[in-house]
Design a protein around this motif. Structure first.
Motif, PDB file in Angstrom:
ATOM      1  N   VAL A 154       3.872   2.690  -9.295  1.00  6.11           N
ATOM      2  CA  VAL A 154       5.000   2.368  -8.412  1.00  6.11           C
ATOM      3  C   VAL A 154       5.456   3.457  -7.402  1.00  6.11           C
ATOM      4  CG1 VAL A 154       7.792   2.136  -8.370  1.00  6.11           C
ATOM      5  CG2 VAL A 154       6.166   0.961 -10.173  1.00  6.11           C
ATOM      6  N   ALA A 155       5.008   4.976  -7.611  1.00  7.70           N
ATOM      7  CA  ALA A 155       5.129   5.902  -6.817  1.00  7.70           C
ATOM      8  C   ALA A 155       4.160   5.684  -5.747  1.00  7.70           C
ATOM      9  CB  ALA A 155       5.095   7.201  -7.613  1.00  7.70           C
ATOM     10  N   ILE A 156       2.901   5.360  -5.928  1.00  6.23           N
ATOM     11  CA  ILE A 156       1.937   5.205  -4.944  1.00  6.23           C
ATOM     12  C   ILE A 156       2.349   3.947  -3.986  1.00  6.23           C
ATOM     13  CG2 ILE A 156      -0.440   4.615  -4.464  1.00  6.23           C
ATOM     14  CD1 ILE A 156      -1.274   6.005  -7.074  1.00  6.23           C
ATOM     15  N   ILE A 157       2.900   2.977  -4.414  1.00  2.46           N
ATOM     16  CA  ILE A 157       3.355   1.860  -3.676  1.00  2.46           C
ATOM     17  C   ILE A 157       4.291   2.320  -2.802  1.00  2.46           C
ATOM     18  CG2 ILE A 157       4.549  -0.183  -3.627  1.00  2.46           C
ATOM     19  CD1 ILE A 157       2.963  -1.121  -6.286  1.00  2.46           C
ATOM     20  N   ALA A 158       5.626   2.919  -3.134  1.00  4.57           N
ATOM     21  CA  ALA A 158       6.547   3.493  -2.599  1.00  4.57           C
ATOM     22  C   ALA A 158       5.808   4.458  -1.379  1.00  4.57           C
ATOM     23  CB  ALA A 158       7.549   4.139  -3.517  1.00  4.57           C
ATOM     24  N   LEU A 159       5.005   5.653  -1.714  1.00  8.07           N
ATOM     25  CA  LEU A 159       4.661   6.304  -0.924  1.00  8.07           C
ATOM     26  C   LEU A 159       3.756   5.707   0.662  1.00  8.07           C
ATOM     27  CD1 LEU A 159       3.572   9.373   0.012  1.00  8.07           C
ATOM     28  CD2 LEU A 159       1.747   9.115  -1.423  1.00  8.07           C
ATOM     29  N   THR A 161       3.418   3.887   6.084  1.00 13.56           N
ATOM     30  CA  THR A 161       2.920   2.914   6.820  1.00 13.56           C
ATOM     31  C   THR A 161       3.958   2.054   7.562  1.00 13.56           C
ATOM     32  OG1 THR A 161       2.764   1.318   5.074  1.00 13.56           O
ATOM     33  CG2 THR A 161       0.678   2.450   5.503  1.00 13.56           C
ATOM     34  N   ASP A 162       5.255   2.530   7.355  1.00 13.77           N
ATOM     35  CA  ASP A 162       6.336   1.803   7.767  1.00 13.77           C
ATOM     36  C   ASP A 162       6.542   0.655   7.590  1.00 13.77           C
ATOM     37  OD1 ASP A 162       7.182   4.102   9.208  1.00 13.77           O
ATOM     38  OD2 ASP A 162       5.653   3.523  11.165  1.00 13.77           O
ATOM     39  N   GLY A 163       6.386   0.441   6.114  1.00 16.45           N
ATOM     40  CA  GLY A 163       6.592  -0.703   5.411  1.00 16.45           C
ATOM     41  C   GLY A 163       5.398  -1.848   5.610  1.00 16.45           C
ATOM     42  N   VAL A 164       4.640  -1.695   6.396  1.00 18.06           N
ATOM     43  CA  VAL A 164       3.337  -2.638   6.534  1.00 18.06           C
ATOM     44  C   VAL A 164       2.702  -2.767   5.423  1.00 18.06           C
ATOM     45  CG1 VAL A 164       1.060  -2.940   7.738  1.00 18.06           C
ATOM     46  CG2 VAL A 164       3.180  -1.834   8.982  1.00 18.06           C
ATOM     47  N   SER A 165       2.550  -1.913   4.379  1.00 18.60           N
ATOM     48  CA  SER A 165       1.750  -2.062   3.178  1.00 18.60           C
ATOM     49  C   SER A 165       2.580  -3.086   2.311  1.00 18.60           C
ATOM     50  CB  SER A 165       1.597  -0.847   2.423  1.00 18.60           C
ATOM     51  OG  SER A 165       2.697  -0.152   2.025  1.00 18.60           O
ATOM     52  N   LEU A 166       3.708  -3.064   2.651  1.00 17.87           N
ATOM     53  CA  LEU A 166       4.455  -4.269   1.584  1.00 17.87           C
ATOM     54  C   LEU A 166       4.809  -5.499   2.298  1.00 17.87           C
ATOM     55  CD1 LEU A 166       7.070  -1.952  -0.168  1.00 17.87           C
ATOM     56  CD2 LEU A 166       4.951  -2.824  -0.867  1.00 17.87           C
ATOM     57  N   SER A 167       3.959  -5.623   3.489  1.00 21.85           N
ATOM     58  CA  SER A 167       4.462  -7.035   4.064  1.00 21.85           C
ATOM     59  C   SER A 167       3.743  -8.258   3.487  1.00 21.85           C
ATOM     60  CB  SER A 167       3.743  -7.018   5.586  1.00 21.85           C
ATOM     61  OG  SER A 167       2.427  -6.994   5.621  1.00 21.85           O
ATOM     62  N   PRO A 168       4.225  -9.454   3.465  1.00 25.35           N
ATOM     63  CA  PRO A 168       3.633 -10.565   2.608  1.00 25.35           C
ATOM     64  C   PRO A 168       2.260 -10.638   3.034  1.00 25.35           C
ATOM     65  CG  PRO A 168       5.560 -11.098   3.563  1.00 25.35           C
ATOM     66  CD  PRO A 168       5.506 -10.020   4.101  1.00 25.35           C
ATOM     67  N   VAL A 223      -4.721  -7.693  -0.009  1.00 22.93           N
ATOM     68  CA  VAL A 223      -5.029  -6.836  -0.851  1.00 22.93           C
ATOM     69  C   VAL A 223      -5.410  -7.488  -2.317  1.00 22.93           C
ATOM     70  CG1 VAL A 223      -4.290  -4.951  -2.504  1.00 22.93           C
ATOM     71  CG2 VAL A 223      -3.508  -4.773  -0.177  1.00 22.93           C
ATOM     72  N   LEU A 224      -4.850  -8.589  -2.602  1.00 22.36           N
ATOM     73  CA  LEU A 224      -5.336  -9.183  -3.770  1.00 22.36           C
ATOM     74  C   LEU A 224      -6.463 -10.079  -3.634  1.00 22.36           C
ATOM     75  CD1 LEU A 224      -4.175 -10.304  -6.466  1.00 22.36           C
ATOM     76  CD2 LEU A 224      -3.479 -12.271  -5.389  1.00 22.36           C
ATOM     77  N   LEU A 225      -6.790 -10.530  -2.358  1.00 26.55           N
ATOM     78  CA  LEU A 225      -7.865 -11.258  -2.075  1.00 26.55           C
ATOM     79  C   LEU A 225      -9.065 -10.386  -2.156  1.00 26.55           C
ATOM     80  CD1 LEU A 225      -6.854 -13.865   0.442  1.00 26.55           C
ATOM     81  CD2 LEU A 225      -7.055 -13.985  -1.872  1.00 26.55           C
ATOM     82  N   GLN A 226      -8.963  -9.073  -1.614  1.00 29.21           N
ATOM     83  CA  GLN A 226     -10.105  -8.191  -1.258  1.00 29.21           C
ATOM     84  C   GLN A 226     -10.498  -7.450  -2.561  1.00 29.21           C
ATOM     85  OE1 GLN A 226      -8.474  -5.408   1.784  1.00 29.21           O
ATOM     86  NE2 GLN A 226      -8.675  -7.112   3.452  1.00 29.21           N
ATOM     87  N   TYR A 227      -9.454  -7.407  -3.472  1.00 27.82           N
ATOM     88  CA  TYR A 227     -10.090  -6.509  -4.937  1.00 27.82           C
ATOM     89  C   TYR A 227      -9.975  -7.327  -5.892  1.00 27.82           C
ATOM     90  CZ  TYR A 227      -9.574  -2.451  -1.539  1.00 27.82           C
ATOM     91  OH  TYR A 227      -9.675  -1.428  -0.562  1.00 27.82           O
ATOM     92  N   SER A 228      -9.988  -8.533  -5.799  1.00 31.43           N
ATOM     93  CA  SER A 228     -10.063  -9.537  -7.124  1.00 31.43           C
ATOM     94  C   SER A 228     -11.181  -9.294  -7.988  1.00 31.43           C
ATOM     95  CB  SER A 228      -9.599 -11.149  -6.583  1.00 31.43           C
ATOM     96  OG  SER A 228     -10.839 -11.447  -5.664  1.00 31.43           O
ATOM     97  N   ALA A 237       9.404  -9.763  -6.907  1.00 30.56           N
ATOM     98  CA  ALA A 237       9.506  -9.264  -5.489  1.00 30.56           C
ATOM     99  C   ALA A 237       8.045  -9.574  -4.981  1.00 30.56           C
ATOM    100  CB  ALA A 237       9.713  -7.951  -5.777  1.00 30.56           C
ATOM    101  N   PHE A 238       7.084  -9.457  -5.902  1.00 26.87           N
ATOM    102  CA  PHE A 238       5.560  -9.897  -5.626  1.00 26.87           C
ATOM    103  C   PHE A 238       5.550 -11.371  -5.355  1.00 26.87           C
ATOM    104  CE2 PHE A 238       1.453 -11.194  -7.133  1.00 26.87           C
ATOM    105  CZ  PHE A 238       0.618 -10.413  -6.242  1.00 26.87           C
ATOM    106  N   ALA A 239       6.055 -12.240  -6.200  1.00 28.76           N
ATOM    107  CA  ALA A 239       6.031 -13.617  -5.722  1.00 28.76           C
ATOM    108  C   ALA A 239       6.751 -13.902  -4.569  1.00 28.76           C
ATOM    109  CB  ALA A 239       6.657 -14.264  -7.105  1.00 28.76           C
ATOM    110  N   TRP A 240       7.892 -13.181  -4.251  1.00 26.12           N
ATOM    111  CA  TRP A 240       8.651 -13.624  -3.124  1.00 26.12           C
ATOM    112  C   TRP A 240       7.712 -13.347  -1.823  1.00 26.12           C
ATOM    113  CZ3 TRP A 240      13.008 -16.069  -1.773  1.00 26.12           C
ATOM    114  CH2 TRP A 240      13.473 -15.815  -0.361  1.00 26.12           C
ATOM    115  N   GLN A 241       7.043 -12.218  -1.849  1.00 27.01           N
ATOM    116  CA  GLN A 241       6.201 -11.860  -0.709  1.00 27.01           C
ATOM    117  C   GLN A 241       5.081 -12.875  -0.655  1.00 27.01           C
ATOM    118  OE1 GLN A 241       8.141 -10.097   1.162  1.00 27.01           O
ATOM    119  NE2 GLN A 241       6.920  -7.810   1.151  1.00 27.01           N
ATOM    120  N   LEU A 242       4.280 -13.422  -1.974  1.00 33.14           N
ATOM    121  CA  LEU A 242       3.465 -14.366  -1.738  1.00 33.14           C
ATOM    122  C   LEU A 242       3.845 -15.510  -0.956  1.00 33.14           C
ATOM    123  CD1 LEU A 242       1.404 -13.860  -4.840  1.00 33.14           C
ATOM    124  CD2 LEU A 242       0.789 -12.780  -2.618  1.00 33.14           C
TER     125      LEU A 242
END
Length: 417
Positions: free
Chosen positions: A49-54, A59-66, A72-77, A250-255
């Motif tokens: 959680v801390a790494i996600i928040a960091l 990245t000004d919220g870009v990392s949490l964009s839908p 990320v999910l597709l690239q590291y599956s 929250a993850f499902a909402w973004q997807l």
């Protein structure tokens, strides 16, 4: 895997063993003991959680964009799929250095059949998994029945299967795959229930996952109480379920606001659920933990160590075949250098997720979290424009610190005895 507590002669039982009521009403000291005992696993979730928040801040919220979360999910599956098998290998006290080469070989096999010879995409998938199965049989035989250390067998396999990949592809890349094949790693399920600017189906699946997690957690809690084992307080249990549920939704909402539910996420979910249950509740899973925890004791207890070890490597080969299919689908082709360094990413995911270097410790869920930590870090640094060399340095340091933390905990536990 269950374990018993052995006390020196004359030592009194602690509170958690004295009466059922103590197990039903765990006090502050018991909760502290639970948290300390599971410090490594609990800490990894906090770190995640801390790494996600960091990186969200950096990245000004870009990392949490839908769109980015989906990418990320597709690239590291495929790394997460490999991590499932790798953590089982590591728990048993072994290692597999060949999985990257096996991913390349299985993807190449599928490409030759589907692209060069025009066979149906399903034939390519089955052939890739079949080759992975044969690889697992080959390596499992040498490790389990001949007795050659897994490090040597899989190191040889890394060279052998990379060479076979070059032979199969004739040193050239093959592409593209047909659309149905590409859809496995790049397709989405959306619009099945309609939507209002978002995919309702994805939200429903997320809600069902939360309900399943809550029910499973409650049943586990009841079972532990029944056997007079210490449990966390009910408010703490509710807080944990609510916290996990909030993250999942929250993850499902973004997807749901991106492209919907990725097909590869369904594949991952099925594998995580199946292997999680297998490792926790099946005889095979308990035997794997027993072998990694104390080989001599496992042998004396009647565990067929050779047979279990053999199937551990067969399973790793099959999962490498699945990862090979997903990777070739994602990249829409097969390349001689495919899968390079994948074994290190899978090993790092397992260790960062809580697996012990000496074996006997580790979970499938922990490996998934470890893999996601690596994925979030890599993606975040890429969004920040960090040089590849610096990224490698950071990943190496994270892996080193994770293993150092494991060694420190073991030494502290030994000193406490």
């Amino acid at each position: 895997m269950t374990s018993s507590v052995t006390r020196p002669p004359g030592q009194a039982a602690d509170k958690s063993e004295s009466a059922p009521s103590d197990a039903l009403h765990t006090g502050t000291s018991d909760v502290r003991q639970l948290l300390t005992r599971n410090l490594r696993q609990s800490g990894i979730y906090v770190a995640f959680v801390a790494i996600i928040a960091l990186f969200a801040v950096l990245t000004d919220g870009v990392s949490l964009s839908p769109g980015n979360i989906t990418n990320v999910l597709l690239q590291y599956s495929y790394i997460l799929i490999l991590a499932i098998g790798m953590v089982i290998v590591i728990v048993s006290g072994h290692i597999d250095l060949s999985v990257g080469s096996v991913v390349a070989l299985t993807g190449a096999t599928s490409a030759v059949l589907v692209i060069q010879h025009g066979m149906p995409w399903t034939v390519g998938v089955l052939a890739a998994i079949g080759v992975g199965l044969l690889v697992g049989l080959w390596q499992g035989f040498w490790v389990a029945y001949v007795g050659i250390p897994a490090f040597i067998v899989t190191l040889a396999g890394m060279l052998l299967f990379r060479g076979l990949t070059l032979q199969v592809l004739d040193n050239i890349s093959l592409s593209p795959f047909p659309p149905d094949y590409q859809r496995m790693a790049n397709g989405f399920l959306n619009g099945l229930l309609g939507g209002y600017g978002y995919d309702t189906f994805t939200l429903v699946i997320g809600a069902l996952a939360v309900v399943g997690y809550a029910v499973s957690g409650f049943r586990t809690r009841v079972a532990r109480i029944r056997y007079q084992q210490p449990v966390e307080s009910f408010p703490l249990f509710v807080a944990r379920v609510v916290g996990v549920g909030a993250v999942v939704m929250a993850f499902a909402w973004q997807l749901a606001h991106a492209r919907g539910l990725p097909i590869v996420l369904i594949v991952l979910a099925v594998l995580i659920l199946a292997y999680g249950i297998t490792m926790k509740q099946s005889v095979f899973g308990r035997q794997v933990y027993a072998i990694g925890g104390n080989l001599s004791a496992a042998q004396l207890s009647g565990v067929n160590v050779k047979k279990v070890t053999f199937w551990i490597f067969v399973n790793m080969g099959v999962l490498s075949g699945v990862a090979g299919v997903i990777y070739s689908s994602r990249s829409n082709g097969a390349q001689p250098a495919a899968g390079n360094m994948f074994e290190l990413d899978a090993i790092a995911a397992a260790f960062i997720g809580g697996a012990a270097v000496t074996g006997g410790v580790g979970t499938v869920v922990g490996a998934m979290v470890g893999g996601l930590i690596m994925a979030v870090m890599s993606n975040g640094m890429q969004l920040m424009g960090v040089d590849q060399s610096i990224q490698a340095v950071v990943k190496g340091l994270v892996l080193l610190l994770a293993v150092a933390f494991d060694v420190y905990n073991k030494r502290r536990a030994g000193a406490a005895r």
